[in-house]
Design a protein around this motif. Structure first.
Motif, mmCIF file in Angstrom:
data_model
loop_
_atom_site.group_PDB
_atom_site.id
_atom_site.type_symbol
_atom_site.label_atom_id
_atom_site.label_comp_id
_atom_site.label_asym_id
_atom_site.label_seq_id
_atom_site.Cartn_x
_atom_site.Cartn_y
_atom_site.Cartn_z
ATOM 1 N N ILE A 159 0.932 -1.106 0.137
ATOM 2 C CA ILE A 159 -0.208 0.235 0.069
ATOM 3 C C ILE A 159 1.318 1.414 -0.250
ATOM 4 O O ILE A 159 1.810 1.651 1.042
ATOM 5 N N LEU A 177 0.691 -4.643 -7.596
ATOM 6 C CA LEU A 177 0.317 -3.998 -6.608
ATOM 7 C C LEU A 177 -1.685 -5.075 -6.296
ATOM 8 O O LEU A 177 -2.231 -5.204 -7.415
ATOM 9 N N LYS A 199 -4.331 -5.791 3.794
ATOM 10 C CA LYS A 199 -5.325 -6.805 2.876
ATOM 11 C C LYS A 199 -6.887 -6.561 2.671
ATOM 12 O O LYS A 199 -7.067 -7.143 1.277
ATOM 13 N N ARG A 204 -7.358 -1.891 -1.290
ATOM 14 C CA ARG A 204 -6.566 -2.145 -2.127
ATOM 15 C C ARG A 204 -7.019 -1.195 -3.741
ATOM 16 O O ARG A 204 -6.181 -1.153 -3.908
#
Length: 386
Positions: A159, A177, A199, A204
């Motif tokens: 991140i 990512l 996560k 995300r």
């Protein structure tokens, strides 16, 4: 006298026979459906990419394996003081980059744990002792050194904030990512992402969207077979498809099969089965826009290369002649000549590519002007070699 058949036994036997026949029919139907979807997926791939399959010759730099997340399946992450914990020194970085350049690599893949300085003060002090205020500052320096040595950087740092991406956009031709999953369920107690706040799917998706807003060529993907359902795989692919339709910035989506590793909480979990991986490849090709490449790492499925091609992939991702896959160290890269022969057996040519796809080079605004000369020079060299 002949004994009269037991009516219950006859009934039970008939039911069992019918059940088995039905099960066989269902399995045959599923097989036919998979063959149909694979054929449709492969046709879409051929229409867009022809008989060419690609890969990126890379050198892999595990910049640091310190990470604040604790994914149940990860063999890469470490905490300070733990056996195997390591952050590459500037001298180690330069030596690896030089070796990669000498080996004919094009991509410098910078990979690391999520936001290590937010969890480990000792790591922050180490960076400062080398003259860097943050991980992003260090990554930016590494990427610029890579360019000076004829390499193009692609960073997967977990991140990143909007300002961090703005900085790295100036020295990286692309960023990445993995979405991994779009399921909040997998972040619940006892699930693979429970101890991994970074996560969370919403976090995300926000970063992937921000990359699109900044016109950064981007790589994402999903993890297959680590506890998600088929419906959750479809939801993850659809989430990526929607992000791409909004920003047009996804260059590739990785379909990565789960592989268990010793020493992790999921060490005894089963690996993703072949049929699940192939079904997901075809599903992704059919649901994602045509200009998004479908990639599958060949080292994680060495016995499935032909089947993956048949299911519709057009890219194998980064393959290194020099460094191992530090994320999956038990799975060595294939030899390029051997992989090329397997592709050729199916009528495909294996071709090296840049870590940024051609359309982002041709369309203005996607690559920082500082990088364009290097990109064009390396791209021209690749075209001449082909």
């Amino acid at each position: 006298t002949v004994a009269k058949p037991d009516e219950h036994a006859v009934e039970t036997g008939a039911w069992a026979f019918w059940f088995l026949k039905s099960k066989v029919r269902i399995l045959k139907l599923k097989r036919h459906l998979m063959q149909f979807s694979n054929k449709a997926s492969a046709q879409l791939r051929n229409e867009r990419y022809g008989q060419v399959l690609t890969y990126s010759p890379k050198v892999f730099l595990p910049v640091t394996n310190l990470c604040r997340n604790y994914c149940s399946y990860c063999t890469f992450r470490r905490s300070p003081g733990q056996i195997g914990a390591h952050t590459m020194t500037p001298d180690e970085v330069l030596a690896t980059l030089r070796a990669g350049s000498d080996a004919g690599c094009i991509e410098a893949l910078l990979c690391l744990g999520d936001t290590p300085e937010s969890g480990f003060p000792s790591y922050q002090k180490q960076l400062e002792s080398w003259g860097y205020q943050s991980t992003v500052d260090y990554l930016d320096w590494i990427a610029r050194q890579a360019q000076e040595l004829g390499l193009l950087a692609h960073t997967n740092a977990g991140i990143l904030s909007a300002s961090s991406m703005t900085t790295l956009r100036q020295s990286n031709v692309s960023l990445g990512l993995m979405l991994e999953s779009n399921s909040d369920r997998l972040c619940g107690r006892g699930m693979p992402h429970y101890s991994a706040p970074d996560k969370a799917p919403v976090v995300r998706r926000q970063m992937i969207a921000e990359a699109g807003a900044q016109k950064i060529p981007f790589t994402s993907g999903i993890l297959v077979g680590f506890g998600e359902t088929k419906e959750e795989r479809i939801e993850a692919i659809d989430a990526l498809a929607q992000l791409h339709r909004t920003y047009h910035h996804l260059q590739e989506v990785i379909i990565q099969p789960f592989r268990p590793h010793a020493g992790t909480r999921m060490a005894e979990a089963g690996a993703a089965v072949d049929s699940m991986v192939l079904e997901t490849v075809a599903m992704a090709r059919l649901r994602l826009p045509a200009d998004v490449s479908i990639q599958a790492p060949p080292n994680l499925a060495p016995g499935m290369i032909e089947a993956l091609i048949g299911a519709g992939i057009n890219d194998f991702g980064g393959i290194s002649p020099l460094t191992p896959d530090f994320i999956n160290p038990s799975y060595p890269w294939p030899h390029i000549d051997a992989l090329a022969e397997r592709c050729q057996s199916l009528g495909f040519t294996l071709r090296a590519r840049l870590p940024v796809y051609s359309r982002f080079i041709e369309e203005p605004g996607w690559i920082d002007p500082y990088l364009l000369d290097s990109v064009h020079r390396i791209d021209d060299d690749l075209r001449d070699a082909a």
